[in-house]
Design an enzyme around this catalytic site. Structure first.
Site, PDB file in Angstrom:
ATOM      1  N   PRO A   2       0.821  -1.209   0.000  1.00  0.00           N
ATOM      2  CA  PRO A   2       0.000   0.000   0.000  1.00  0.00           C
ATOM      3  C   PRO A   2       0.856   1.261   0.000  1.00  0.00           C
ATOM      4  O   PRO A   2       1.787   1.385   0.794  1.00  0.00           O
ATOM      5  CB  PRO A   2      -0.799  -0.116   1.302  1.00  0.00           C
ATOM      6  N   GLU A   3       0.566   2.168  -0.914  1.00  0.00           N
ATOM      7  CA  GLU A   3       1.268   3.434  -0.966  1.00  0.00           C
ATOM      8  C   GLU A   3       0.342   4.520  -0.453  1.00  0.00           C
ATOM      9  O   GLU A   3      -0.772   4.252  -0.006  1.00  0.00           O
ATOM     10  CB  GLU A   3       1.750   3.705  -2.395  1.00  0.00           C
TER      11      GLU A   3
END
Length: 270
Positions: A2-3
């Protein structure tokens, strides 16, 4: 992994259901995440009302007033709302049960995530030395140019450094550099002030578009399947090695920087 856009859309999806609710208890099935979940987590947080959910870089900050819970999703973590009576699966490690019956559940197959608490998030070792948020006025051409002038490393590595600016992960770094017309291997100190202005604007543009596109899918995700619906960016260069550039038709090239793949267009990026 996840960014920033995925973490932000997670925050936006959780907030309407949880803000203003009181935490009744916490069920910890496996405390062995990246760091051990503190054994006093429930003691510190149970009975407190959740005031706000904030984000700092890729960290979610659950503000309970007297204490802040820090959550990092690591490589494979996700947060979702469990249905009433839904049994926990193998990798469902923590449940937060609120006074209205809502259950928030952490799933983390690789256990690289983190659940901690602190009295002061601004001074916590994980957060105290982070750079500015990319979508705030603190991150602008002047700031980026000053940071670049100190460094001879490749510009892609600089903008992925959380001490310089938070949340610009591998995909979004490649895409932002494309929009700014800068090759990823360019030495940071060689960038002019106008180039830094283009890059700062491109980072804001790419991340804003990703957040806007990811929000609606997150609502479906937290209410149903529990598999994180990552925003699939319509990339210009990322993971398109050998394919024609969508702008100039030049084949996209792939290089490796810091053990990560970088993609760029030799025609559009100089």
């Amino acid at each position: 992994m996840p960014e920033l856009p995925e973490v932000e859309t997670t925050r936006l999806g959780l907030l309407p259901r949880l803000q203003g609710r009181t935490l009744a208890r916490i069920a910890i099935r496996n405390p062995r995440l990246r760091w051990l979940v503190p054994d006093d987590l429930e003691t510190r947080l149970a009975g407190l009302m959740l005031r706000e959910i904030n984000r700092r870089g890729k960290y979610l900050l659950f503000d309970f007033g007297a204490a802040t819970q820090i959550v990092h999703l690591g490589m494979s973590g996700s947060l979702r709302f469990a249905e009433p009576g839904e049994p926990a699966a193998l990798h469902d490690h923590i449940d937060w049960l609120f006074d209205d019956g809502t259950t928030l559940r952490l799933r983390d197959p690789r256990r690289f995530g983190a659940v901690l608490w602190t009295h002061d998030a601004t001074r916590h070792p994980l957060l105290a030395h982070l750079g500015p948020e990319p979508l705030t006025p603190a991150f602008d051409a002047a700031y980026l140019h000053a940071q670049c002038q100190r460094r001879n490393t490749a510009i892609k590595q600089v903008i992925m450094d959380a001490g310089v600016v938070v949340g610009v992960g591998n995909i979004y770094a490649s895409e932002s550099l494309f929009h700014a017309g800068i090759r990823p291997a360019t030495a940071a100190r060689r960038l002019s002030r106008p180039a830094c202005a283009r890059l700062a604007a491109a980072i804001k543009q790419v991340l804003t578009a990703a957040i806007a596109a990811g929000g609606s899918s997150l609502r479906d995700y937290v209410h149903s399947s529990g598999e994180l619906g990552y925003f699939q960016l319509q990339t210009r260069v990322y993971d398109r090695a050998g394919q024609p550039c969508r702008v100039c038709a030049t084949p996209i090239r792939r290089i490796v920087q810091g053990q990560r793949a970088s993609f760029y267009c030799p025609g559009c990026q100089h």
